[in-house]
Design a protein around this motif. Structure first.
Motif, PDB file in Angstrom:
ATOM      1  N   ARG A  26       0.830  -1.195   0.000  1.00 46.52           N
ATOM      2  CA  ARG A  26       0.000   0.000   0.000  1.00 46.52           C
ATOM      3  C   ARG A  26       0.868   1.249   0.000  1.00 46.52           C
ATOM      4  O   ARG A  26       0.408   2.341  -0.263  1.00 46.52           O
ATOM      5  N   TRP A  27       2.132   1.091   0.334  1.00 48.57           N
ATOM      6  CA  TRP A  27       3.073   2.205   0.300  1.00 48.57           C
ATOM      7  C   TRP A  27       4.182   1.845  -0.692  1.00 48.57           C
ATOM      8  O   TRP A  27       4.445   0.687  -0.968  1.00 48.57           O
ATOM      9  N   TRP A  93       9.116   2.312  -4.374  1.00 48.95           N
ATOM     10  CA  TRP A  93       9.411   3.689  -4.757  1.00 48.95           C
ATOM     11  C   TRP A  93       9.306   4.566  -3.518  1.00 48.95           C
ATOM     12  O   TRP A  93       8.258   4.606  -2.870  1.00 48.95           O
ATOM     13  N   LEU A  94      10.380   5.278  -3.193  1.00 44.18           N
ATOM     14  CA  LEU A  94      10.393   6.167  -2.036  1.00 44.18           C
ATOM     15  C   LEU A  94      10.421   7.606  -2.529  1.00 44.18           C
ATOM     16  O   LEU A  94      11.350   8.014  -3.203  1.00 44.18           O
ATOM     17  N   GLU A  99       4.423   8.713   7.487  1.00 42.72           N
ATOM     18  CA  GLU A  99       4.315   7.652   8.485  1.00 42.72           C
ATOM     19  C   GLU A  99       4.186   6.287   7.832  1.00 42.72           C
ATOM     20  O   GLU A  99       4.790   5.311   8.284  1.00 42.72           O
ATOM     21  N   ALA A 100       3.370   6.204   6.755  1.00 41.46           N
ATOM     22  CA  ALA A 100       3.192   4.914   6.082  1.00 41.46           C
ATOM     23  C   ALA A 100       4.517   4.399   5.533  1.00 41.46           C
ATOM     24  O   ALA A 100       4.830   3.205   5.642  1.00 41.46           O
ATOM     25  N   GLY A 104       6.450   1.109   6.745  1.00 34.10           N
ATOM     26  CA  GLY A 104       6.690   0.119   5.707  1.00 34.10           C
ATOM     27  C   GLY A 104       8.144  -0.292   5.633  1.00 34.10           C
ATOM     28  O   GLY A 104       8.476  -1.470   5.474  1.00 34.10           O
ATOM     29  N   LEU A 105       9.056   0.676   5.758  1.00 34.92           N
ATOM     30  CA  LEU A 105      10.487   0.377   5.725  1.00 34.92           C
ATOM     31  C   LEU A 105      10.896  -0.447   6.945  1.00 34.92           C
ATOM     32  O   LEU A 105      11.726  -1.358   6.832  1.00 34.92           O
TER      33      LEU A 105
END
Length: 346
Positions: A26-27, A93-94, A99-100, A104-105
């Motif tokens: 989702r992120w 993709w960053l 926060e997400a 996620g990381l």
């Protein structure tokens, strides 16, 4: 062929074309990357970058603002996504930090420590590398980073930013577009066709102008590449697109030798005004406003009469107009930085 030698599954067969169990996409989805519509003339650069990923885990893409670092990363991500069954289990993709992305990381790092994961991380305009450092401890993780200008100025390169790890980045220099690619991009983004007198290097027609055929010869391409409007762009895609959008209009049937000098860029434009203390705000200003007019109307009161405007690290001349400058690649907006005027001996 180009991706041979990149991480594969334990059995030696390519990783399956689906996220690993527990992956939260989702992120960081690659579809969150900018559109690659203007990805022109960078195919060789894309394959060179992929080739670097065969041997190194960290590739640092560098280049001047507007040169196309973001589009290159986005194109690489989409290219690999289609073929990730051959190489990577997951692609991230960053971009904008949040926060997400942080959570996620952390989750990705936790999974990478429990089991080998073939992961590609593409970071555009990264403001901090702290969260990425733990992931580089996994030998199957590959990263391509385009650092924010503030990070580059502060630490020099990602090699210094990744402080605690013995990971040396490959420095990937992204240079100007080749002349033919410059022409293709210019013609794609132009709001009107070119005329025969322009290909001859004239500023106005000597007779009734003719529209240049869409079936351009190599000679035509070379002639366009030598036009001042393109030469002044230095092969920078962002400047080329901006120049194409701001071509002067010409009305067929206008008086001979007197082209219509109205510009498509007379509308207002959103700009970011940055004070010396770092505070900033966005305003809508006329695209034809001069730097001197912006200083008179918008400079902080404490600096009025003794300030300059800097754009992309260079001092803007007082008679320059806003329409002459391209948007900042990382922020997607024209950034005007007020600085106290300094006496020098130039």
């Amino acid at each position: 062929i180009l991706v041979a030698g990149l991480p594969r599954s334990k059995a030696g067969t390519p990783a399956v074309n689906r996220p690993s169990p527990g992956a939260d996409q989702r992120w960081g989805r690659i579809d969150q990357a900018p559109s690659s519509e203007d990805f022109i003339g960078r195919e060789v650069d894309m394959h060179r970058l992929l080739w670097n990923l065969r041997a190194r885990r960290l590739v640092e893409v560098v280049g001047e603002p507007g040169i196309g670092k973001t589009l290159l990363l986005a194109a690489v991500g989409r290219y690999v996504q289609v073929r990730r069954s051959e190489v990577f289990q997951e692609i991230y993709w960053l971009g904008q930090e949040g926060e997400a992305q942080r959570k996620g990381l952390e989750e990705l790092c936790s999974r990478a420590t429990r089991q080998p994961l073939s992961v590609l991380i593409l970071g555009d305009g990264i403001a901090s590398t702290v969260q990425l450092e733990p992931l580089l401890r996994s030998s199957s993780v590959r990263m391509v980073l385009s650092l924010a200008s503030s990070v580059v100025q502060a630490v020099g390169s990602s090699q210094q930013a990744i402080r605690s790890l013995d990971v040396k980045p490959v420095r990937f220099e992204l240079g100007p577009l080749q002349p033919i690619s410059q022409v293709h991009l210019f013609l794609r983004r132009a709001d009107r066709p070119l005329y025969d007198f322009e290909l001859e290097g004239l500023e106005a027609p000597t007779g009734e102008p003719k529209v240049v055929s869409s079936q351009l010869t190599l000679k035509d391409h070379l002639a366009i590449s030598r036009l001042p409007v393109l030469l002044n762009c230095g092969g920078n895609p962002s400047r080329i697109a901006f120049a194409a959008k701001n071509l002067k209009l010409y009305e067929k049937g206008a008086a001979q030798g007197a082209p219509n000098t109205s510009s498509v860029s007379n509308a207002r434009r959103r700009v970011r005004l940055v004070r010396p203390d770092g505070r900033a705000r966005d305003e809508w200003l006329s695209n034809t406003a001069t730097v001197a007019e912006v200083i008179d109307g918008w400079a902080p009161k404490s600096l009025q009469g003794s300030t300059d405007i800097w754009i992309d690290g260079c001092r803007a001349q007082l008679d320059n107009r806003l329409k002459e400058f391209a948007d900042d690649e990382a922020q997607g907006i024209l950034v005007l930085q007020f600085k106290p005027r300094e006496d020098d001996d130039w």
